[in-house]
Design a protein around this motif. Structure first.
Motif, PDB file in Angstrom:
ATOM      1  N   VAL A  16       0.770  -1.260   0.010  1.00  0.00           N
ATOM      2  CA  VAL A  16      -0.065   0.030   0.159  1.00  0.00           C
ATOM      3  C   VAL A  16       1.114   1.292  -0.121  1.00  0.00           C
ATOM      4  N   GLU A  17       2.289   1.061   0.347  1.00  0.00           N
ATOM      5  CA  GLU A  17       3.093   2.362   0.257  1.00  0.00           C
ATOM      6  C   GLU A  17       2.828   3.148  -1.133  1.00  0.00           C
ATOM      7  N   PRO A  18       2.638   2.604  -2.156  1.00  0.00           N
ATOM      8  CA  PRO A  18       2.404   3.581  -3.255  1.00  0.00           C
ATOM      9  C   PRO A  18       1.347   4.517  -3.204  1.00  0.00           C
ATOM     10  N   LEU A  19       0.338   3.785  -2.382  1.00  0.00           N
ATOM     11  CA  LEU A  19      -0.907   4.897  -2.179  1.00  0.00           C
ATOM     12  C   LEU A  19      -0.564   5.936  -1.425  1.00  0.00           C
ATOM     13  N   PHE A  20       0.593   6.083  -0.491  1.00  0.00           N
ATOM     14  CA  PHE A  20       0.827   7.175   0.447  1.00  0.00           C
ATOM     15  C   PHE A  20       1.129   8.325  -0.498  1.00  0.00           C
ATOM     16  N   PRO A  21       0.937   9.604   0.014  1.00  0.00           N
ATOM     17  CA  PRO A  21       1.482  10.942  -0.362  1.00  0.00           C
ATOM     18  C   PRO A  21       3.144  10.661  -0.607  1.00  0.00           C
ATOM     19  N   GLU A  22       3.660  11.100  -1.794  1.00  0.00           N
ATOM     20  CA  GLU A  22       5.021  10.639  -2.131  1.00  0.00           C
ATOM     21  C   GLU A  22       6.041  11.126  -1.204  1.00  0.00           C
ATOM     22  N   LYS A  23       6.018  12.129  -0.211  1.00  0.00           N
ATOM     23  CA  LYS A  23       6.705  12.316   0.893  1.00  0.00           C
ATOM     24  C   LYS A  23       6.950  11.131   2.024  1.00  0.00           C
ATOM     25  N   TRP A  24       5.840  10.414   2.089  1.00  0.00           N
ATOM     26  CA  TRP A  24       5.874   9.370   2.818  1.00  0.00           C
ATOM     27  C   TRP A  24       6.501   7.942   2.314  1.00  0.00           C
ATOM     28  N   GLN A  25       6.443   8.008   1.154  1.00  0.00           N
ATOM     29  CA  GLN A  25       7.246   7.000   0.581  1.00  0.00           C
ATOM     30  C   GLN A  25       8.649   6.536   0.397  1.00  0.00           C
ATOM     31  N   LEU A  26       8.956   6.099   1.715  1.00  0.00           N
ATOM     32  CA  LEU A  26      10.623   5.840   1.959  1.00  0.00           C
ATOM     33  C   LEU A  26      11.105   5.123   0.868  1.00  0.00           C
ATOM     34  N   GLY A  27      10.431   3.996   0.516  1.00  0.00           N
ATOM     35  CA  GLY A  27      11.044   3.129  -0.638  1.00  0.00           C
ATOM     36  C   GLY A  27      11.254   4.059  -1.898  1.00  0.00           C
ATOM     37  N   GLN A  45      14.512  -5.133  -6.342  1.00  0.00           N
ATOM     38  CA  GLN A  45      14.070  -3.793  -5.989  1.00  0.00           C
ATOM     39  C   GLN A  45      12.948  -3.883  -4.746  1.00  0.00           C
ATOM     40  N   SER A  46      12.475  -5.171  -4.409  1.00  0.00           N
ATOM     41  CA  SER A  46      11.305  -5.479  -3.826  1.00  0.00           C
ATOM     42  C   SER A  46      11.555  -4.967  -2.239  1.00  0.00           C
ATOM     43  N   TRP A  47      12.749  -4.749  -1.795  1.00  0.00           N
ATOM     44  CA  TRP A  47      13.179  -4.527  -0.566  1.00  0.00           C
ATOM     45  C   TRP A  47      13.155  -3.290  -0.041  1.00  0.00           C
ATOM     46  N   LEU A  48      13.014  -2.294  -1.172  1.00  0.00           N
ATOM     47  CA  LEU A  48      12.812  -0.899  -1.095  1.00  0.00           C
ATOM     48  C   LEU A  48      11.615  -0.550  -0.278  1.00  0.00           C
ATOM     49  N   ARG A  49      10.630  -1.303  -0.909  1.00  0.00           N
ATOM     50  CA  ARG A  49       9.149  -0.810  -0.245  1.00  0.00           C
ATOM     51  C   ARG A  49       9.102  -1.587   1.141  1.00  0.00           C
ATOM     52  N   GLN A  50       9.825  -2.741   1.525  1.00  0.00           N
ATOM     53  CA  GLN A  50       9.673  -3.313   2.333  1.00  0.00           C
ATOM     54  C   GLN A  50      10.438  -2.705   3.880  1.00  0.00           C
ATOM     55  N   VAL A  51      11.104  -1.677   3.490  1.00  0.00           N
ATOM     56  CA  VAL A  51      11.932  -1.018   4.627  1.00  0.00           C
ATOM     57  C   VAL A  51      10.838  -0.385   5.676  1.00  0.00           C
ATOM     58  N   GLN A  52       9.688   0.176   5.100  1.00  0.00           N
ATOM     59  CA  GLN A  52       8.593   0.697   6.076  1.00  0.00           C
ATOM     60  C   GLN A  52       8.063  -0.382   6.878  1.00  0.00           C
ATOM     61  N   ARG A  53       7.962  -1.539   6.355  1.00  0.00           N
ATOM     62  CA  ARG A  53       7.312  -2.629   7.016  1.00  0.00           C
ATOM     63  C   ARG A  53       8.591  -3.122   8.266  1.00  0.00           C
ATOM     64  N   ALA A  54       9.768  -3.211   7.881  1.00  0.00           N
ATOM     65  CA  ALA A  54      10.813  -3.890   8.571  1.00  0.00           C
ATOM     66  C   ALA A  54      10.818  -2.688   9.828  1.00  0.00           C
ATOM     67  N   ARG A  55      10.794  -1.571   9.702  1.00  0.00           N
ATOM     68  CA  ARG A  55      11.115  -0.406  10.728  1.00  0.00           C
ATOM     69  C   ARG A  55       9.854  -0.485  11.776  1.00  0.00           C
ATOM     70  N   LEU A  56       8.764  -0.736  11.022  1.00  0.00           N
ATOM     71  CA  LEU A  56       7.459  -0.693  11.817  1.00  0.00           C
ATOM     72  C   LEU A  56       7.453  -1.726  12.722  1.00  0.00           C
ATOM     73  N   GLN A  57       7.780  -2.851  12.176  1.00  0.00           N
ATOM     74  CA  GLN A  57       7.713  -4.064  13.210  1.00  0.00           C
ATOM     75  C   GLN A  57       8.637  -4.019  14.333  1.00  0.00           C
ATOM     76  N   SER A  58       9.846  -3.475  13.947  1.00  0.00           N
ATOM     77  CA  SER A  58      11.078  -3.357  14.952  1.00  0.00           C
ATOM     78  C   SER A  58      10.414  -2.486  15.972  1.00  0.00           C
ATOM     79  N   ASP A  59       9.906  -1.336  15.711  1.00  0.00           N
ATOM     80  CA  ASP A  59       9.329  -0.273  16.470  1.00  0.00           C
ATOM     81  C   ASP A  59       8.421  -0.878  17.464  1.00  0.00           C
ATOM     82  N   LEU A  60       7.398  -1.554  17.126  1.00  0.00           N
ATOM     83  CA  LEU A  60       6.435  -2.251  17.505  1.00  0.00           C
ATOM     84  C   LEU A  60       6.857  -3.335  18.751  1.00  0.00           C
ATOM     85  N   LEU A  61       7.908  -4.131  18.451  1.00  0.00           N
ATOM     86  CA  LEU A  61       8.589  -5.061  19.282  1.00  0.00           C
ATOM     87  C   LEU A  61       9.078  -4.350  20.534  1.00  0.00           C
TER      88      LEU A  61
END
Length: 324
Positions: free
Chosen positions: A30-41, A59-75
């Motif tokens: 869903v990251e491509p649906l975000f405003p561009e300034k929020w698209q870390l990938g 290239q898939s890892w670029l979008r996965q950065v958001q998921r990885a960081r969020l899950q790390s912070d949630l832990l």
């Protein structure tokens, strides 16, 4: 009544964090649906040099950065709700050595990790997996780095964790800790003073690093164990313990060359892990600040001279061939 409300709130917060952890798996889609300034990938894709991206798995890892960081912070946040809980059932450990093997060692040990994945939660796992050891964790003083304050309550919740500030007093405590058979942990991919850094090969670039890890290992004959922690698919974390590095296995014509060889070995491990799982490294946005391209002739000659003065280094680290 207020305390009762607080006690009722904690389970609700915990359930919300676990739901958010599962929901984070859809972020790459869903990251491509975000405003561009929020698209870390997209930001990373536009700012990471092409030669570095060519080293990474697609290239898939670029979008996965958001998921990885969020899950790390949630832990980290979840662990903060239950500071006395035994987290070991949620942690899978694998690698070249085990916790039991580490526990049996009769020499000083430095466990190092870059800012990778769930490194804060990994500190809890380290402390609880070695409950009979004092774990000394190096961190910048919150007075100098306010962002670090969020980790201190979590670390201080463990009775066998001692937080050392990254200053001369903390360094003296670290030396005493190693001499007493305690464990020291360090983050080798940050530095305070650029004037005290050197360069080591990293992802086809030169990375600025502090030599402190190698200095402490050399002076105290301490084993270095690179360790990496990242969020698991289910709620929890995985820890990888890489092959130990022994300072006596490296040599140089002087102390600085010896430390340079040790740091090259350490960052060969870091580089391999980052290449395999790039979405978990936290410093991609700082890549331009802490690394530089293969330098011009003057600095290249200095690097060539350093490599040539360390016997056998080129055989151990073929990637250094690029500067010869």
């Amino acid at each position: 009544m207020q305390m009762k409300n607080i006690r009722m709130l904690v389970p609700l917060q915990a359930a919300t964090l676990r739901m958010a952890y599962r929901a984070a798996n859809v972020l790459p889609y869903v990251e491509p649906l975000f405003p561009e300034k929020w698209q870390l990938g997209r930001f990373l894709q536009n700012n990471i040099p092409a030669p570095v991206q060519d080293l990474l798995p697609g290239q898939s890892w670029l979008r996965q950065v958001q998921r990885a960081r969020l899950q790390s912070d949630l832990l980290r946040r979840y662990a903060g709700l239950f500071p006395q809980r035994d987290w070991r059932p949620l942690i899978q450990t694998s690698g070249a050595v085990s916790w039991d093997w580490i526990r049996e060692q009769q020499r000083p040990i430095i466990i190092v990790t870059p800012h990778f994945g769930s490194f804060a939660f990994g500190s809890l796992a380290l402390a609880q997996s070695l409950p009979d050891k004092i774990i000394n964790v190096f961190y910048d003083d919150p007075a100098n780095n306010a962002a670090n304050a969020i980790f201190f309550d979590l670390l201080n919740s463990q009775p066998n964790i001692e937080v050392l500030y990254n200053n001369p007093r903390g360094l003296a405590k670290a030396v005493r800790a190693l001499k007493q058979g305690q464990i020291l942990t360090m983050f080798p991919d940050v530095y305070q003073d650029i004037r005290q850094t050197g360069f080591v090969p990293f992802l086809d670039r030169y990375l600025r690093v502090m030599p402190g890890t190698a200095y402490l290992a050399r002076k105290n004959q301490a084993m270095i164990i690179p360790a990496y922690s990242w969020p698991s698919d289910k709620f929890g974390a995985h820890i990888w313990l890489d092959a130990p590095l022994l300072p006596e296995d490296f040599s140089g014509s002087d102390e600085r060359q010896h430390e340079f060889a040790i740091m090259c070995a350490l960052f060969r491990s870091v580089s391999a892990r980052v290449q395999a799982q790039p979405e978990y490294w936290h410093y991609w946005e700082r890549l331009a600040q802490i690394t530089q391209d293969i330098p011009g002739q003057g600095l290249t000659e200095k690097m060539r001279d350093r490599v040539r003065r360390v016997p056998g280094l080129l055989q151990q680290f073929p990637e250094l061939q690029q500067i010869l």
